[in-house]
Every structure is written in C-alpha cells, then in structure tokens.
Design a protein around this motif. Structure first.
Motif, PDB file in Angstrom:
ATOM      1  N   ALA A  80       0.630  -1.527  -0.187  1.00  0.00           N
ATOM      2  CA  ALA A  80       0.217   0.206   0.146  1.00  0.00           C
ATOM      3  C   ALA A  80       0.941   1.438  -0.112  1.00  0.00           C
ATOM      4  CB  ALA A  80      -1.178  -0.044   1.190  1.00  0.00           C
ATOM      5  N   PHE A 138      -3.978   3.109  10.177  1.00  0.00           N
ATOM      6  CA  PHE A 138      -3.224   3.809   9.238  1.00  0.00           C
ATOM      7  C   PHE A 138      -4.238   3.165   8.226  1.00  0.00           C
ATOM      8  CE2 PHE A 138      -0.231   4.723  12.557  1.00  0.00           C
ATOM      9  CZ  PHE A 138      -0.521   6.805  11.642  1.00  0.00           C
ATOM     10  N   ARG A 141      -7.365   4.155   6.398  1.00  0.00           N
ATOM     11  CA  ARG A 141      -7.933   4.802   5.642  1.00  0.00           C
ATOM     12  C   ARG A 141      -6.772   5.730   4.719  1.00  0.00           C
ATOM     13  NH1 ARG A 141     -12.479   7.575   7.643  1.00  0.00           N
ATOM     14  NH2 ARG A 141     -10.892   9.412   7.832  1.00  0.00           N
ATOM     15  N   ASP A 142      -5.910   5.739   5.727  1.00  0.00           N
ATOM     16  CA  ASP A 142      -4.727   6.764   4.986  1.00  0.00           C
ATOM     17  C   ASP A 142      -4.073   6.231   3.945  1.00  0.00           C
ATOM     18  OD1 ASP A 142      -4.007   9.000   7.259  1.00  0.00           O
ATOM     19  OD2 ASP A 142      -5.113   7.227   7.996  1.00  0.00           O
ATOM     20  N   ASN A 195      -5.459   3.180   2.191  1.00  0.00           N
ATOM     21  CA  ASN A 195      -6.299   3.467   1.050  1.00  0.00           C
ATOM     22  C   ASN A 195      -6.082   4.986  -0.234  1.00  0.00           C
ATOM     23  OD1 ASN A 195      -7.433   0.833   2.181  1.00  0.00           O
ATOM     24  ND2 ASN A 195      -9.309   2.326   2.030  1.00  0.00           N
ATOM     25  N   ILE A 196      -6.230   5.539   0.769  1.00  0.00           N
ATOM     26  CA  ILE A 196      -5.667   7.199   0.307  1.00  0.00           C
ATOM     27  C   ILE A 196      -4.585   7.283  -0.677  1.00  0.00           C
ATOM     28  CG2 ILE A 196      -6.320   9.843   0.057  1.00  0.00           C
ATOM     29  CD1 ILE A 196      -8.532   9.410   1.388  1.00  0.00           C
ATOM     30  N   SER A 241      -3.209   5.586  -2.749  1.00  0.00           N
ATOM     31  CA  SER A 241      -3.826   4.456  -3.896  1.00  0.00           C
ATOM     32  C   SER A 241      -3.680   5.427  -4.678  1.00  0.00           C
ATOM     33  CB  SER A 241      -4.008   3.515  -3.985  1.00  0.00           C
ATOM     34  OG  SER A 241      -5.411   4.526  -3.788  1.00  0.00           O
ATOM     35  N   SER A 242      -4.201   6.786  -4.446  1.00  0.00           N
ATOM     36  CA  SER A 242      -4.568   7.924  -5.611  1.00  0.00           C
ATOM     37  C   SER A 242      -2.652   8.579  -5.750  1.00  0.00           C
ATOM     38  CB  SER A 242      -5.371   8.309  -5.429  1.00  0.00           C
ATOM     39  OG  SER A 242      -5.368   8.718  -3.870  1.00  0.00           O
ATOM     40  N   PRO A 288      -9.893  -3.888  -2.605  1.00  0.00           N
ATOM     41  CA  PRO A 288      -8.614  -3.387  -2.622  1.00  0.00           C
ATOM     42  C   PRO A 288      -8.930  -2.366  -0.830  1.00  0.00           C
ATOM     43  CG  PRO A 288      -9.714  -2.152  -4.122  1.00  0.00           C
ATOM     44  CD  PRO A 288     -10.893  -2.882  -3.398  1.00  0.00           C
ATOM     45  N   ASP A 289      -9.662  -2.765  -0.362  1.00  0.00           N
ATOM     46  CA  ASP A 289     -10.068  -1.471   1.016  1.00  0.00           C
ATOM     47  C   ASP A 289      -8.687  -2.158   1.866  1.00  0.00           C
ATOM     48  OD1 ASP A 289     -10.140  -0.363   3.100  1.00  0.00           O
ATOM     49  OD2 ASP A 289     -12.846  -0.597   2.543  1.00  0.00           O
ATOM     50  N   ASN A 290      -7.973  -1.235   2.479  1.00  0.00           N
ATOM     51  CA  ASN A 290      -6.304  -1.818   3.113  1.00  0.00           C
ATOM     52  C   ASN A 290      -7.354  -1.939   4.407  1.00  0.00           C
ATOM     53  OD1 ASN A 290      -3.999  -2.097   1.296  1.00  0.00           O
ATOM     54  ND2 ASN A 290      -5.163   0.221   0.966  1.00  0.00           N
TER      55      ASN A 290
END
Lengths: 263, 359
Positions: free
Chosen positions: B101, B236, B238-239, B241-242, B244-245, B299-301
């Motif tokens: 990730a 961390f 959700r961070d 996940n972010i 990944s952009s 893919p949700d971490n």
C-alpha cells in the motif's frame, strides 16, 4: 477578504532552477480564476503552493488571512481540494469508493460516512455523469472517465476552494462543459474559490472571471477575459500570431491562432 | 434516484458483511488447523486428546498421569512451533500488505526494501560472534541485533532514496535503493559465512528459514509486537487507501504522507526483524497473501490488514506442518515457500507487465 493572498512569492527547486518569481496575487471567493501560460511557465508549481504541497522559498501566502504554513495538512484539506493532472489510482478500488475518499479529511478516523455524506457523494456522481460507473474498478476506466472521477472526488472534498490542474484536458466537449458548469454553479451559489490551470484559452475565456498569464514564472497580465486578451499578449506569452474577437454564439472573447510567420 | 441509492447501500452492506464472513471463516479455519497440526506428526495424538490437553493447560488443571508424554509433545514441542509459525506468517502478511500500500506496488514485501536482509545480517553477526568465542545470550541478542540490522538498513534505504530531487521518497527510488542495499548485504552475509568457517552450516540452515527451534519464548517475543503492529497498521488503514491515488493527491486529501511512511516503515521493520530473528528468512508470504486477498475481499486496506493476519498465519502453519509431518524429510520452510511463492511472483509480475503495456 481574499481566500489566498500571495505577496512576492518565489519558488526554486533545490537544483537552483527558479520556477516562480515575485508573484503577487489575490484570489477571492465566488470567483473562477484561469491560470494560463506555456508549458513550464510555473502553473502547476503555483497550484502546488496554493494547495500547501510545497512552501515558497521567499514571500508569503495567506489563506483566509492566516499564513498558509500554519494550517496542518488535514486542516487545509478540509478547505481546499486539488484535481491533479494525472489522477491515477493503483489498486482496483470501485469508482464510488474513490469518490468517497474525498470525505477523508472530514471524517473521524474510524467514523463511517453519514447518510448526508452518502447523499452528497451520490448527488455529485450523478451531476458528473459517473453514477452508472459506481461499481466499476477505477483502474478499468478510460482517461476521460478517470478525470471525471477525480473531479467528483475533489467536489466531495472541497468546502472553500478548488484547485484544477488541467482537469479537463482529457475530456470531450460535453463533459468538459458539464464539469465547468458544475464548478461554476458552486462558485456562484456557495462562494467556492476556483483556481484552474488551463491550456484552452477559449474555454478559459468562457468560464473564468479572471485570467492570469504566466511566462517564465512571472505574472505578465491579469484581469477579466475581455480586458486582458489581446493579440500582443498572446504573441508575447505563447509566441504565436492571434486574432481576438467576440464570439457571436457565446458572447465571450474568442482567440484564434496561427504559428508566427507561417501561411 | 432513491432506488439507485438503495442499491449502492445494498452493495456496501453485502461487501462489508462478505469481508466479515471471510474473517470469521479464516479464524475458524485457523483454529481447526492449529488442532490438526498438533494432532499430526511422528507421534499421532488423537484430536480429542489434543483438545483436552489444550483445555487442561488453558484452565490450568492438573492432567492425567497417563497423558504425560502426549501432553509434553503437544504443549512443549508442537504448540510453540505452531504458534510461532502462525505469528510469523501473520506478521509477514501484514507487513506485505502495508508495504504494497505504501509503495503502490503489488510486488513489494519486506524483502523488496532489503529489510529482511538487514535483519538477517544482524542475526548472522550474533552467530559469527559466538563462533569466534564472544558468548552472548542468544534469546535476547538475536532479536536486538536483527532489529538493529533492519532499522539500519531501513534508514540506509531511506537516505539513499531521499538524496536526489525527490524529497518525498517515491516508490521507484525506494525499491531501487532496497535492491542496492540488499545486494551489498548479501555480500556481507557471504563474508560472515566465510568467517563462520566450519560452523557455516548453522547460518545457512537458519537463513533458509525454519521453525524447528521455536519455543514458548518465541511466542512471548512475537505476540505483543504482532498485536502492536496490527493495531498501528489498522489505525492508518484509510490513509493507506488514500495513498493509492499517489503522493500529490494524498497530500491534498489531508494525508501526511511522509509521517505515514516513517511510522509504518519502522513498525513493519520491527515486525520483520522479529520474524527473521525467530525463523530466519521466509520469503513470499508477504507477497502472496495480500495479492490473494485483494481478489477475495477487494482493495480496501482496512479489511486487507485484518484479513491478512489470519491468512498469513494459516498459510505458514499449513506449510510448516507439511514440512514437519507430511514430507519424509524436513525441508526448510523458507525453501518451501520460495518454491511455491516464486512462480506466483512470476505470474503477478507477468500480469502487471501486461496491464501496463495494455494501457
């Protein structure tokens, strides 16, 4: 009070290459600003500085009257959203999940989105015509579809200001216009301040309240499209011959070009 | 519109309960495998005896005298090894998920950054010092030296990766730095093998990975850090996940990416170092587990981190039981995972290449 106030802002890379010099600008709420200039003129760097992605080497930037550096990453993200030039998500998240990422700075660490948040996301996805893609993996979308997802995500996030880095460059005319229309509506109705780096002078002339022309990291002209656009300016900034008139259909200034000295 | 809304919520409900169901199944399967693994081996112990022995031990009840041998085999020999294999598998899988990730690269795991090599170097140093006559208390020094090696490697890699223009530690420069440092460390470990002279067998066997010397101390060492590492990684989620952009988008969404990288890389180095200290180098668990889970649960971490621990534990426990109780000769577990994981690595790599050229 301006949203952003830049005073003599300069920026140079570690290598010493100067990208911006002595920029003094103000950006007000409810307005759409178009940043124009040739490749390498410093448009993206300017947006990075406004978004807190870098600190100016000299000069200062105020956001809502406070030094931009005083805002934490998350505090600034609750106010300002960025649509990057190439929005690329590496893992196959669903489109809806990516748009929901715009809620990140507004949600507590372990909080789930509320009903209102979900409605807001759905509304914006419908507005940008990506609601039908909600369950598709974002990695499988076309360039234009990805860009609409990026804009939707930023609209979910933005509460005060929006930074657009060439965000309509991959889009067809219909989707370019509908994105700009959605942005314009937020500027007028909610007082969103929009700063957009754009390549298309004519599109900028239609949608922006003010244009800022950059060349070699300096502001060479700024003002309303009608007052600032002239053949001399276009020749100076882009090194092409131009004719500036008023488009009968849109009623806005329109520019046509040809390469200097060519037939 | 409201209909569309409802389907969206329905989809979310299904997906979340789907991942939750995976989690429950995995934990049940893991519990079942632990009992089965304790039953299997040179001396077959009936499943109901295994259950009773474990229950007696947990409730601290005195056992029947008739059971003493079976009890000793289960409690003193098999369970420590089973738990060590499970904990190491789980921790490596969580590390792999986090590294992938952070580095935005489905091929990343603790090895890509050279961290396991650093830990292995630190631990080999202890073995060589012993051979050279410097007596050190092994249970304590091996993990400490492994962690020292892992962290020194991490900072070396970070220092290399951040030395150019790129102050933000891009994933390409991180992986490249990892490969550079790992190849230097491979040579350094070779030198240690040379120094170890006739004792070289110990280092070689240990580097190939094995749980044959695991004890209750291994479990006591691993368990608190497994819990700690999972908690930090999930915190961390959700961070991640972010992330990944990409760097720029993540910062603009309010993620302090530099701080996130440092915290998670140090935490995962610690977990990797402890795994290496207990069982040597065991490759590919951190690579395969997140990859398979992404197909199962998306893919949700946050889910990936929660699910990767039991999955990794299950994978390594099964692999270790196969080498211990099924194969006629005990093959080093690291060799087995590499033989199975290597081809999977190749497949992911091919697929990734195709995806890039296809775009």
């Amino acid at each position: 009070m301006p949203v952003w106030k830049l005073q003599d802002v300069s920026f140079a890379y570690i290598s010493g290459r100067k990208v911006l010099s002595a920029i003094t600008l103000k950006f007000f709420p409810g307005h759409i600003y178009g940043i124009l200039g040739p490749n390498g003129s410093g448009k993206t760097t300017l947006l990075d500085l406004l978004g807190g992605l870098g600190a100016p080497g000299a000069g200062n930037i105020l956001y809502n009257g406070r030094s931009l550096g005083d805002y934490g990453t998350a505090a600034l993200a609750r106010r300002v959203a960025l649509v990057p030039q190439d929005f690329l998500v590496r893992f196959p998240f669903k489109v809806r999940d990516v748009v929901e990422m715009g809620l990140h700075p507004h949600l507590g660490r372990f909080a789930l989105p509320s009903r209102e948040d979900m409605d807001r996301v759905t509304g914006i996805m419908e507005e940008l015509d990506i609601h039908g893609l909600a369950d598709r993996p974002v990695t499988m979308l076309s360039g234009g579809e990805k860009q609409r997802v990026a804009v939707a995500r930023a609209l979910v996030q933005a509460r005060e200001a929006l930074l657009f880095d060439e965000a309509t460059s991959n889009l067809d005319i219909f989707h370019s216009l509908s994105i700009l229309d959605a942005v314009k509506r937020r500027a007028v109705e909610q007082g969103l301040c929009v700063v957009a780096a754009v390549h298309d002078i004519n599109l900028a002339a239609v949608f922006c309240d003010e244009l800022v022309f950059l060349k070699d990291g300096m502001v060479v002209a700024k003002g309303t499209p009608g007052s600032v656009l002239s053949p001399e300016l276009v020749r100076y900034v882009y090194n092409v011959d131009a004719r500036v008139g008023t488009d009968e259909f849109t009623g806005r200034p329109a520019v046509s070009f040809r390469l200097a000295g060519s037939w | 519109m409201s209909g569309g809304n409802r389907t969206v919520c329905g989809r979310y409900g299904r997906e979340r309960s789907g991942a939750g169901l995976h989690a429950v199944c995995l934990v049940l399967l893991l519990a079942f495998s632990i009992v089965l693994a304790a039953h299997m081996g040179f001396m077959k112990i009936p499943v109901e005896d295994v259950l009773r022995i474990i229950l007696d031990a947990v409730l601290n009840r005195p056992a029947d005298t008739a059971d003493q041998v079976a009890r000793a085999v289960v409690i003193d020999v098999r369970l420590p090894r089973i738990l060590a294999a499970g904990l190491v598998g789980g921790m490596l899988a969580v590390c792999g998920t986090v590294f992938q990730a952070i580095l935005l690269n489905p091929l990343a795991d603790p090895y890509t950054l050279g961290i396991s090599s650093g830990a292995a170097f630190g631990a080999s140093l202890v073995i060589v010092l012993q051979v050279l006559g410097v007596a050190l208390p092994e249970t304590f020094t091996v993990p400490v030296f492994a962690f020292g090696g892992a962290v020194a490697t991490l900072f070396m890699v970070l220092w290399l990766a951040s030395s150019g223009h790129d102050r933000r530690l891009s994933s390409t420069s991180l992986i490249l730095s990892g490969v550079i440092v790992a190849s230097i460390l491979a040579a350094a470990i070779g030198f240690l093998k040379f120094l170890a002279d006739e004792q070289v067998g110990i280092i070689i066997f240990w580097l190939m990975g094995s749980f044959s010397s695991s004890s209750w101390e291994s479990t006591a060492l691993l368990f608190p850090f497994a819990v700690f590492g999972m908690a930090v990684a999930f915190f961390f989620g959700r961070d991640l996940n972010i992330m990944s952009s990409g760097e720029r988008a993540a910062v603009s969404m309010g993620v302090n990416t530099v701080r996130l990288r440092y915290i998670l890389l140090v935490t995962c180095s610690l977990m990797t170092a402890l795994c290496v200290a207990v069982s040597g180098i065991i490759g590919f668990v951190g690579l395969i587990v997140p990859h398979m889970l992404r197909h199962l649960a998306g893919p949700d971490n946050r889910w990936l981190i929660l699910l990767s621990f039991p999955s990794g534990a299950l994978l390594l426990l099964v692999a270790d039981t196969v080498t211990r109780a099924v194969l006629p000769v005990e093959v080093p577990i690291g060799v087995l995972t590499a033989l199975i994981g290597g081809p999977v690595f190749c497949m992911i790599f091919r697929k990734k290449q195709r995806e890039y050229t296809g775009m």
